[in-house]
Design a protein around this motif. Sequence first.
Motif: not given
Length: 245
Positions: A188-204
């Motif tokens: 019952g809430v709304k999504v606001g702006e994006l405040v954080s992005i972290v890319e977790a790199e893993a060896e393929t």
Amino acid sequence: MTMKKTILLAAMMALSSQAHAQTASPLAPAEGIVIRTEGEIRVRPDIAVIQAGVVSEGKTAAEALGQNTPALAKLVEAVKAAGIAPADLMTSQVSLTPRMTQPPVSPGPKPPRAAAIDGYEARTGLTVTVRDLAKAGPLIDALVKAGANEMSGISFGLADESKAKDAARLKAAEAARARAALHAGALGVKVGELVSIVEAEAETPGRAAGDMRTFRMAAGAAPISVEPGEITITSSLRTVWRIEK
């Protein structure tokens, strides 16, 4: 109240307000929607990595190495004859270990005798990058005929995975937005702006074909058929979104 005490009290109140503001920051996981997603892309590989080698035995270390060195040279010749560039050929293993023999147990209270050296084993290996997958099977056959008696496996990958990686990142980002909206709608809430992005790199990891455990190759075996299949490229994201009520 003296002027000095007034200034000190004001400073303490300012620090308290600042600490409260930091605690109430929208970046705090307790006050945002934290989403972890993973994007996957399956693609056809364009390189193969083959690991093969020679194991030699002798009564002395010199004898074992004396047999191993010319045998490895024949493998190198076979790789070069297949048209593999020098930059794609690397010595990946060199070892010399004693072969121990445990004497029989003596009857009676006598202490057991220590193990004795019965000979030596020399082991050398090559790692070969094959950029034409059609050459992978014939190269394995050529290595066996040249004297390879050990193979650690074959794996597949991409010479340049940047485009596939970006496609996986895009999938992870799209999944993050969709999952945030799903959770917000259910609560019952709304999504606001994006405040954080972290890319977790893993060896393929490259896709392995066959048993990757070490096994002995038998000369004269049937020709090897190599099927590259597809490999999976992944990207993982951790995103934090504001909550709007």
